[in-house]
Design a protein around this motif. Structure first.
Motif, short mmCIF file in Angstrom:
data_model
loop_
_atom_site.label_atom_id
_atom_site.label_comp_id
_atom_site.label_asym_id
_atom_site.label_seq_id
_atom_site.Cartn_x
_atom_site.Cartn_y
_atom_site.Cartn_z
N GLU A 5 40.96 39.42 35.02
CA GLU A 5 42.17 39.07 35.80
C GLU A 5 42.46 37.60 36.51
O GLU A 5 41.50 36.74 35.36
CB GLU A 5 41.21 39.81 37.35
CG GLU A 5 40.65 41.23 37.46
CD GLU A 5 41.91 42.39 36.93
OE1 GLU A 5 43.01 42.04 37.24
OE2 GLU A 5 41.40 43.37 36.44
N LEU B 1 37.67 41.39 42.06
CA LEU B 1 38.86 39.95 41.91
C LEU B 1 38.24 38.82 42.41
O LEU B 1 38.42 37.94 42.76
CB LEU B 1 39.57 40.22 43.38
CG LEU B 1 40.67 41.93 42.54
CD1 LEU B 1 41.63 42.20 43.36
CD2 LEU B 1 41.34 41.67 41.17
N THR C 138 38.15 47.03 40.97
CA THR C 138 38.66 46.16 40.36
C THR C 138 37.90 45.22 41.09
O THR C 138 37.64 45.07 42.15
CB THR C 138 39.91 45.98 40.66
OG1 THR C 138 40.71 46.44 40.38
CG2 THR C 138 40.14 44.75 39.50
N HIS D 282 47.55 44.33 34.71
CA HIS D 282 46.68 42.99 35.54
C HIS D 282 46.33 42.90 36.66
O HIS D 282 47.66 43.44 37.24
CB HIS D 282 45.63 41.95 34.25
CG HIS D 282 45.11 42.76 32.96
ND1 HIS D 282 43.85 42.26 32.33
CD2 HIS D 282 46.07 42.83 32.30
CE1 HIS D 282 43.89 43.44 31.60
NE2 HIS D 282 44.71 42.72 31.01
N HIS D 283 45.94 41.75 37.40
CA HIS D 283 46.09 41.81 38.69
C HIS D 283 45.73 39.81 38.58
O HIS D 283 45.87 39.06 38.02
CB HIS D 283 45.18 41.85 39.40
CG HIS D 283 45.37 43.33 39.56
ND1 HIS D 283 44.48 44.47 38.99
CD2 HIS D 283 46.26 44.11 40.26
CE1 HIS D 283 44.47 45.72 38.91
NE2 HIS D 283 45.68 45.41 40.26
#
Ligand code: ZN
Ligand code: ZN
Ligand code: ZN
Length: 135
Positions: free
Chosen positions: A125, A67, A65, A84-85
């Motif tokens: 994200e 970020l 991922t 999702h984040h």
């Protein structure tokens, strides 16, 4: 987890099992550095660790991922559906968000595209401030 490794043609090593266990226990994306720390004295050197993670990511066992922190994060995905984040831009806290409403957007993007037949997935994200940092 050894079955999972074998299914994907990996040699089941103590190192790979410990790695997957650490990722599984965390249940959120971990940076290579944090994972290295979590593995303690059994940790391989960061380069080997990173290479193992890339292999596992290529096999679809872990997900890489981005970020926007400039550091690769990895998370264990076999038991986790698409999600999702949200990342705190002050303290890098990460929250898992089990919500995805991007289907309509995917269709619109596919329609706007001149070269693509269809869209299979997406990576998205969110960034903001956690409650502690927002005070
Ligand atoms: Zn996640
Ligand atoms: Zn924060
Ligand atoms: Zn989504």
């Amino acid at each position: 987890m050894s079955t999972l490794l074998r299914e994907h043609g990996f040699r089941v090593t103590k190192g790979k099992q410990a790695l997957l266990q650490a990722l599984h226990a965390h249940n959120a994306p971990l940076s290579v550095g944090a994972l290295h720390e979590a593995l303690g004295k059994h940790a391989p050197n960061p380069t080997t660790l990173y290479r193992s993670l890339l292999d596992l990511a290529n096999a679809g066992i872990v997900r890489r991922t981005d970020l926007n922190t400039g550091i690769a994060h990895f998370e264990y995905t076999p038991e986790r559906p698409h999600h999702h984040h949200i990342v705190c831009t002050s303290c890098n806290a990460i929250e898992e968000i089990d919500l995805c409403n991007v289907g309509t957007l995917e269709k619109k993007v596919a329609r706007a595209s001149k070269q693509f037949a269809h869209i299979d997935t997406h990576s998205l994200e969110f960034f903001g401030h956690c409650r502690a940092c927002a005070q």
